[in-house]
Design a protein around this motif. Structure first.
Motif, PDB file in Angstrom:
ATOM      1  N   ILE A   1       0.873  -1.167   0.000  1.00 24.33           N
ATOM      2  CA  ILE A   1       0.000   0.000   0.000  1.00 24.33           C
ATOM      3  C   ILE A   1       0.906   1.212   0.000  1.00 24.33           C
ATOM      4  N   ASP A   2       0.412   2.334  -0.450  1.00 30.31           N
ATOM      5  CA  ASP A   2       1.243   3.537  -0.454  1.00 30.31           C
ATOM      6  C   ASP A   2       1.735   3.851   0.955  1.00 30.31           C
ATOM      7  N   PRO A   3       3.023   4.133   1.129  1.00 27.63           N
ATOM      8  CA  PRO A   3       3.544   4.500   2.453  1.00 27.63           C
ATOM      9  C   PRO A   3       2.872   5.760   2.985  1.00 27.63           C
ATOM     10  N   VAL A   4       2.930   5.916   4.291  1.00 29.44           N
ATOM     11  CA  VAL A   4       2.356   7.110   4.922  1.00 29.44           C
ATOM     12  C   VAL A   4       3.371   7.714   5.881  1.00 29.44           C
ATOM     13  N   GLY A   5       3.177   8.974   6.188  1.00 29.30           N
ATOM     14  CA  GLY A   5       4.004   9.665   7.159  1.00 29.30           C
ATOM     15  C   GLY A   5       3.250   9.834   8.463  1.00 29.30           C
ATOM     16  N   TYR A   6       3.405  10.985   9.068  1.00 23.72           N
ATOM     17  CA  TYR A   6       2.756  11.271  10.344  1.00 23.72           C
ATOM     18  C   TYR A   6       1.243  11.233  10.170  1.00 23.72           C
ATOM     19  N   THR A   7       0.607  10.304  10.871  1.00 26.20           N
ATOM     20  CA  THR A   7      -0.841  10.093  10.744  1.00 26.20           C
ATOM     21  C   THR A   7      -1.456  10.021  12.133  1.00 26.20           C
ATOM     22  N   PRO A   8      -1.725  11.152  12.759  1.00 30.89           N
ATOM     23  CA  PRO A   8      -2.223  11.142  14.138  1.00 30.89           C
ATOM     24  C   PRO A   8      -3.647  10.620  14.291  1.00 30.89           C
ATOM     25  N   ASP A   9      -4.390  10.541  13.186  1.00 27.99           N
ATOM     26  CA  ASP A   9      -5.759  10.025  13.251  1.00 27.99           C
ATOM     27  C   ASP A   9      -5.707   8.504  13.381  1.00 27.99           C
ATOM     28  N   VAL A  10      -6.167   7.980  14.513  1.00 25.66           N
ATOM     29  CA  VAL A  10      -6.071   6.548  14.810  1.00 25.66           C
ATOM     30  C   VAL A  10      -6.827   5.716  13.780  1.00 25.66           C
ATOM     31  N   ASP A  11      -8.034   6.144  13.435  1.00 27.87           N
ATOM     32  CA  ASP A  11      -8.837   5.378  12.475  1.00 27.87           C
ATOM     33  C   ASP A  11      -8.163   5.328  11.107  1.00 27.87           C
ATOM     34  N   GLU A  12      -7.604   6.448  10.674  1.00 26.21           N
ATOM     35  CA  GLU A  12      -6.936   6.492   9.371  1.00 26.21           C
ATOM     36  C   GLU A  12      -5.713   5.569   9.364  1.00 26.21           C
ATOM     37  N   TYR A  13      -4.931   5.614  10.436  1.00 24.82           N
ATOM     38  CA  TYR A  13      -3.731   4.778  10.511  1.00 24.82           C
ATOM     39  C   TYR A  13      -4.105   3.303  10.605  1.00 24.82           C
ATOM     40  N   ASN A  14      -5.145   3.011  11.377  1.00 24.54           N
ATOM     41  CA  ASN A  14      -5.586   1.624  11.524  1.00 24.54           C
ATOM     42  C   ASN A  14      -6.110   1.073  10.199  1.00 24.54           C
ATOM     43  N   ASN A  15      -6.841   1.891   9.461  1.00 26.11           N
ATOM     44  CA  ASN A  15      -7.346   1.449   8.154  1.00 26.11           C
ATOM     45  C   ASN A  15      -6.201   1.205   7.173  1.00 26.11           C
ATOM     46  N   TRP A  16      -5.157   2.041   7.263  1.00 21.86           N
ATOM     47  CA  TRP A  16      -3.981   1.845   6.414  1.00 21.86           C
ATOM     48  C   TRP A  16      -3.327   0.497   6.709  1.00 21.86           C
ATOM     49  N   LEU A  17      -3.149   0.202   7.998  1.00 17.83           N
ATOM     50  CA  LEU A  17      -2.583  -1.092   8.392  1.00 17.83           C
ATOM     51  C   LEU A  17      -3.471  -2.239   7.904  1.00 17.83           C
ATOM     52  N   LYS A  18      -4.753  -2.089   8.148  1.00 23.38           N
ATOM     53  CA  LYS A  18      -5.707  -3.150   7.804  1.00 23.38           C
ATOM     54  C   LYS A  18      -5.696  -3.459   6.315  1.00 23.38           C
ATOM     55  N   LYS A  19      -5.675  -2.414   5.490  1.00 19.80           N
ATOM     56  CA  LYS A  19      -5.699  -2.616   4.047  1.00 19.80           C
ATOM     57  C   LYS A  19      -4.400  -3.248   3.563  1.00 19.80           C
ATOM     58  N   GLY A  20      -3.254  -2.789   4.092  1.00 21.27           N
ATOM     59  CA  GLY A  20      -1.977  -3.351   3.687  1.00 21.27           C
ATOM     60  C   GLY A  20      -1.843  -4.810   4.057  1.00 21.27           C
ATOM     61  N   ILE A  21      -2.267  -5.170   5.263  1.00 22.79           N
ATOM     62  CA  ILE A  21      -2.212  -6.566   5.715  1.00 22.79           C
ATOM     63  C   ILE A  21      -3.135  -7.434   4.866  1.00 22.79           C
TER      64      ILE A  21
END
Length: 667
Positions: free
Chosen positions: A641-661
């Motif tokens: 998945i596209d890499p991300v930088g500073y992502t303080p929004d928990v839901d956004e970061y969790n969704n990024w992890l979830k989609k990549g996994i």
């Protein structure tokens, strides 16, 4: 090579068609760029990425949208218009990839920009500086269309060189479209940041007014103008000129700082060990001065010369009266001004000028107001011990802030002298002493005898005492989210799991961990600091890899670890679904003698330490050099998945992890 807020693309090369003169110019520019990058070592400043893009969508109706492409442009760089004269640079262009269910409405509209004679191409060219916005209206016929893809091509130049033409992909998510009023451009964000600097500096100036060096000067100076003037109107005019002179003096100081140092230079020093140590010592000296040990004053000759000039009268005399105030009050205002300038300069652009404008406006305002309404002078509180109290409180705060800079240096060097418990113990002692001082239990050299304390002082003392008590559980492993950006991270401590934990010590005591792994305290996340060992383990256990490009002195990295990673939905994935590889780009561990690898960015030179190895890896592979930077990849080192930088929004970061996994499992 270009980047947006989420990803970078590899360098792109295209065939260009120029006339002979333009071709010679570009050739010279390329030679100059190569020299600047490799021969003079400028690559240390980071890979050149002067233009960053992001997208948004404005919704007009159920079928009409506006695709917004926003470019953030680094200082001194230019992004060219969509219409450029022949023989000039590559114009900015947009290629929208539309299906049958979408059609363009009109052309892509761009901002006003500037049109001047370009020094590089010797042509009159329209360009944008700092920021640019391009808008394209579309009509969506097919309701099933959820996103639009496009490609932007552009060329960036400063006054000396140009970069190769670049092309990047843009993605417009129609499902996240908002009304036009809700979209904030990068220029608006920049203006908001400057307003924040102005407000903070203004409040700091108000605090400086309440110090014993400045406050007594208000009634004295205003009374002088009123008595020496032939009329009240002239007295008000002179006081206003006096206030404007104060503003001019401090704004001039901010302008000089910006011109000499530049925001980018100071910002680059944020993780520099010597910068942090010097600023630590400077703040300690300021703090000790505020506490009453000695006075920091500029040479008396400066004040005497200013006073002599002030006797000349007229506008010049008033200006030198203001200069004399700035010099005489330096012992109180100097530390505050210095702190504002460093903070403002790190923000970029004209922030130091704006900071000094805010500070000086707060200083100057009372002189004009009290001259206009002299009756208000009677409402001012009498000068006394409370002025020294303000100064002492500032001293305690400066002392506490100083240890943040010392902690940064300790983290970068990995000396473990100022671990989390020690840092918190120092802050508890400082704010505890401040609480006792405010409650009248401690007196310092310049304090007046205290028979009782005011209600305001009592409330401030109770607030400080509450903050002190709040920090105490941090010694036992509490995260202390309110101040998470200041102390060292939870795992940089004598007892990573908290004092008296049942695990019997730090993560490194676990003998059953894979080779090269450790448990990242206090989260118990299995982590590697070596890329090859981490990747090999991920293949062995059949899990995706999460690369965490981080830094010991990276404040936003600590915020992510302490505010986002601790959330159950995120922590579960980090512990169970990925193999974490944390690569510290400021790691100071040197390579063994004779084993330092060659630098890939600076031919003929060796890497100095492990941090440079990871920094070059991030720069070369991902074309970015900012931290934190998170990459989810598979066993063939492909991005999931596209890499991300500073992502303080928990839901956004969790969704990024979830989609990549999920992408890993589906491959």
């Amino acid at each position: 090579m270009v980047c947006d807020d989420k990803r970078c693309l590899p360098p792109t090369y295209v065939d260009l068609k120029f006339n002979l003169k333009a071709a010679e110019i570009v050739e010279n520019i390329e030679e100059e760029t190569t020299t600047a990058l490799f021969e003079t070592g400028k690559i240390d400043e980071g890979i050149l990425e002067p233009i960053k893009w992001k997208t948004s969508v404005e919704k007009i109706s159920d079928t009409e949208y506006v695709l917004v492409s926003s470019a953030t442009i680094d200082n001194n760089w230019k992004l060219y218009s969509q219409k450029v004269p022949e023989g000039g640079p590559i114009p900015t262009s947009f290629d929208y990839m539309l299906g049958d269910g979408v059609k363009l409405v009109g052309e892509t509209i761009e901002g006003e920009g500037k049109e001047v004679m370009d020094k590089v191409f010797e042509l009159k060219i329209k360009f944008f500086k700092n920021s640019a916005i391009f808008k394209q209206k579309i009509k969506v016929i097919d309701a099933n269309v959820k996103s639009i893809k496009a490609e932007v091509g552009f060329m960036a130049c400063d006054d000396r060189k140009c970069l190769s033409p670049s092309f990047i992909d843009l993605n417009f998510d129609l499902t996240k479209a908002v009304s036009g009023n809700d979209i904030e451009s990068s220029e608006e964000k920049s203006q908001r940041g400057l307003w924040s600097i102005f407000l903070i500096a203004f409040l700091s100036g108000f605090v400086a007014l309440l110090t014993p060096c400045v406050f007594p000067m208000i009634p004295m100076t205003v009374s002088f103008f009123i008595k020496q003037s032939q009329s009240k109107a002239k007295g008000i005019r002179n006081a206003i000129i006096y206030g404007l002179s104060i503003i001019v003096i401090y704004v001039l100081l901010g302008t000089i700082i910006t011109a000499i140092f530049g925001a980018d230079a100071l910002n680059a020093l944020a993780t520099n060990v010597w910068f942090n140590l010097i600023f630590f010592l400077l703040l300690v000296v300021f703090a000790i001065s505020f506490l009453g040990a000695f006075e920091i004053v500029l040479p008396n000759s400066w004040a005497n010369k200013a006073d002599r000039q002030a006797d000349r009268g007229g506008l010049i005399g008033i200006f030198f009266m203001a200069l004399a105030l700035a010099i005489v009050s330096f012992s109180c205002t100097g530390p505050i001004v210095g702190t504002i300038l460093v903070e403002a300069a790190s923000k970029g652009g004209i922030a130091p000028v704006i900071g000094m404008l805010g500070f000086s406006t707060a200083i100057a305002l009372p002189f004009a107001l009290f001259a206009a309404f002299p009756g208000w002078l009677n409402t001012l509180p009498k000068s006394g011990g409370w002025l020294n109290t303000v100064k002492v409180v500032l001293g305690f705060l400066e002392l506490a802030l100083a240890f943040k800079f010392l902690s940064q240096a300790d983290l970068v060097l990995q000396l473990h002298w100022l671990e989390r418990e020690v840092f918190l113990a120092i802050w508890i002692a400082i704010f505890g002493a401040l609480s006792l001082y405010l409650l009248g239990k401690i007196q310092l050299p310049h304090d007046s005898p205290l028979k009782h304390i005011s209600v305001g002082r009592l409330l401030l003392g109770l607030l400080t005492l509450s903050f002190t008590i709040y920090m105490i559980p941090g010694l036992w492993g509490a995260p202390l989210n309110l101040i998470s950006a200041f102390p060292p991270p939870l795992d940089y401590s004598e007892s990573p799991y908290g004092v008296g934990n049942s695990k019997g010590g730090g993560a490194n005591n676990h003998a059953d961990l894979p080779e090269g792994a450790h448990l990242l305290a206090p989260h118990d996340i299995l982590a590697f600091n070596d890329y090859d060992k981490g990747l090999a383990y991920a293949k062995e256990v059949g899990k995706p890899v999460m690369i965490d490009f981080t830094g010991w002195a990276c404040v936003n990295c600590r915020k992510m670890e302490q505010n986002v990673w601790v959330k159950p939905e995120v922590l579960s994935k980090l512990k169970n679904d990925v193999v974490l590889i944390s690569l510290y780009v400021d790691e100071q561990i040197e390579f063994p003698e004779g084993e330092a690898p060659d630098s890939k960015l600076r031919p003929g030179k060796k890497l100095r330490n492990v941090g440079q190895k990871w920094s070059e890896m991030q720069t070369i592979r991902y074309k970015t050099n900012t931290q934190p930077y998170y990459v989810l990849m598979g066993h063939n080192e492909e991005n999931l998945i596209d890499p991300v930088g500073y992502t303080p929004d928990v839901d956004e970061y969790n969704n990024w992890l979830k989609k990549g996994i999920s992408n890993f499992k589906n491959n």
